[in-house]
Write an enzyme that holds these catalytic residues in place. Sequence first.
Site, mmCIF file in Angstrom:
data_model
loop_
_atom_site.group_PDB
_atom_site.id
_atom_site.type_symbol
_atom_site.label_atom_id
_atom_site.label_comp_id
_atom_site.label_asym_id
_atom_site.label_seq_id
_atom_site.Cartn_x
_atom_site.Cartn_y
_atom_site.Cartn_z
ATOM 1 N N ASP A 122 -44.422 -95.530 0.865
ATOM 2 C CA ASP A 122 -43.502 -95.949 -0.412
ATOM 3 C C ASP A 122 -43.536 -97.348 -0.582
ATOM 4 O O ASP A 122 -43.873 -98.140 0.274
ATOM 5 C CB ASP A 122 -42.254 -95.202 -0.094
ATOM 6 C CG ASP A 122 -41.507 -95.285 1.388
ATOM 7 O OD1 ASP A 122 -42.201 -96.277 2.129
ATOM 8 O OD2 ASP A 122 -40.569 -94.866 1.617
ATOM 9 N N GLU A 178 -35.850 -88.105 -1.675
ATOM 10 C CA GLU A 178 -34.390 -87.697 -1.590
ATOM 11 C C GLU A 178 -33.966 -86.485 -1.424
ATOM 12 O O GLU A 178 -34.819 -85.448 -2.227
ATOM 13 C CB GLU A 178 -33.647 -88.491 -2.742
ATOM 14 C CG GLU A 178 -33.864 -90.078 -2.647
ATOM 15 C CD GLU A 178 -32.828 -90.793 -1.513
ATOM 16 O OE1 GLU A 178 -32.487 -90.101 -0.590
ATOM 17 O OE2 GLU A 178 -32.474 -91.943 -2.044
ATOM 18 N N HIS A 231 -33.850 -87.877 4.040
ATOM 19 C CA HIS A 231 -35.012 -88.187 3.235
ATOM 20 C C HIS A 231 -36.275 -88.583 4.256
ATOM 21 O O HIS A 231 -36.000 -89.268 5.272
ATOM 22 C CB HIS A 231 -34.768 -89.192 2.064
ATOM 23 C CG HIS A 231 -34.498 -90.457 2.752
ATOM 24 N ND1 HIS A 231 -33.289 -91.108 2.203
ATOM 25 C CD2 HIS A 231 -35.533 -91.502 3.069
ATOM 26 C CE1 HIS A 231 -33.508 -92.486 2.511
ATOM 27 N NE2 HIS A 231 -34.618 -92.705 3.047
ATOM 28 N N ASN A 243 -29.596 -89.045 5.176
ATOM 29 C CA ASN A 243 -29.441 -87.861 4.377
ATOM 30 C C ASN A 243 -30.579 -86.786 4.246
ATOM 31 O O ASN A 243 -30.964 -85.945 3.678
ATOM 32 C CB ASN A 243 -29.288 -88.025 2.792
ATOM 33 C CG ASN A 243 -30.298 -88.909 2.231
ATOM 34 O OD1 ASN A 243 -31.356 -89.313 2.741
ATOM 35 N ND2 ASN A 243 -30.014 -89.247 0.956
HETATM 36 C C1 GLP Z 1 -36.093 -95.906 3.744
HETATM 37 C C2 GLP Z 1 -37.678 -95.855 3.942
HETATM 38 C C3 GLP Z 1 -37.703 -94.442 4.978
HETATM 39 C C4 GLP Z 1 -37.174 -94.801 6.221
HETATM 40 C C5 GLP Z 1 -35.563 -94.863 6.002
HETATM 41 C C6 GLP Z 1 -34.759 -94.987 7.349
HETATM 42 O O1 GLP Z 1 -35.369 -95.564 3.093
HETATM 43 N N1 GLP Z 1 -37.989 -95.485 2.498
HETATM 44 O O2 GLP Z 1 -39.306 -94.324 5.268
HETATM 45 O O3 GLP Z 1 -37.262 -93.926 7.174
HETATM 46 O O4 GLP Z 1 -35.550 -95.909 5.218
HETATM 47 O O5 GLP Z 1 -34.723 -96.237 7.763
HETATM 48 P P1 GLP Z 1 -34.562 -96.807 9.037
HETATM 49 O O6 GLP Z 1 -35.569 -96.630 10.037
HETATM 50 O O7 GLP Z 1 -34.329 -98.288 9.016
HETATM 51 O O8 GLP Z 1 -33.253 -96.180 9.527
#
Ligand code: GLP
EC number: 3.5.99.6
Length: 236
Positions: free
Chosen positions: A62, A135, A130, A128
Site C-alpha cells: 500500500d 479497513e 486491517h 482494528n
Molecule cells: C498501517 C499499514 C499496515 C500496518 C499497520 C500496523 O496502517 N498500512 O500495513 O500493518 O499500519 O502498523 P504497525 O506495524 O506500525 O503497528
Amino acid sequence: MKVIVVKDNVEGGKEGYKLFADAKKNGATTFGLATGSTPITTYQEIIKSDLDFTDSISINLDEYVGLPEDSDQSYDYFMHENLFNAKPFKHSYLPNGRAADLEAEAKHYDQIIEDNPIDLQILGIGRNGHIGFNEPGTPADSTTHKVSLTQSTIDANARFFEHEEDVPRYAISMGLASIMKSKHILIEAYGEDKADAIKGMIEGPVTTDLPASVLQNHDNVTVIIDEAAANKLSNK
Ligand code: GLP
C-alpha cells in the site's frame, strides 16, 4: 494457521527472517512487503544476513495518496530506509499514490500482481484488524483500490507525522483477494494493543468487520506474535 509465540519483536524478527531465508532457498522470486513498525525487526535480520535479492521482485501492499514525491512519510521512503538501501531488489513495486487516475493505477497494480505471483507476503495488522489498508467492511473479493482511512487508523499512524492533520485521509492498497493469492503469508504482531485483533483473526468468525480474519481461509499462514499480542487467545 501456524502460530509461533515469541518473547518479543527481536525474537519475532529472527523467526520472520527464517521464513524469508527458507522461501529463497526453495526458489521464491517474488516477495510481498509491508510497512509499519512491525516488520522492521524482520527487515533488520534480513539486512544483517547474506541474503541477496538482486534477482528478486518485491511488491508492497500500500501507499498513502497525495503525499509529495520527496515526503519522508511515504511508504516508498520507508522501504528505502528500512530495507531497499541495504538490500536492493531487481525491481520493487509500490502503488503510486500520486497517480492522477487512481483507478487506472489500481488496475495497473493488479496486473503487476498477476504477472508476478507473490511467493511470500509479510503483513502487519492494524488495531482494528486491517491488513494492508483494508479497513473493516472491505469485501473479501476486493482487489487493489483507493481507501478512505478510518479515524482509528489515522490516529494510530499520527505518531509518524508532526500533526494529526498531516496524516493523509486516503491510501491505495492491495485488496484482500490480492493478498489471499500469495502462496505463503506471514503475519506478525507485537504488543497488547494488537491482542484483540489477533484473537479475532485466529479465533473469531471470518467477517468483514475484522479484515484479517479472512486469513483463516488461506491454507498457508504463519502467525508470529509476542506474548502480549497472544494474551487474549483462549488456546495459548
Ligand atoms: C498501517 C499499514 C499496515 C500496518 C499497520 C500496523 O496502517 N498500512 O500495513 O500493518 O499500519 O502498523 P504497525 O506495524 O506500525 O503497528
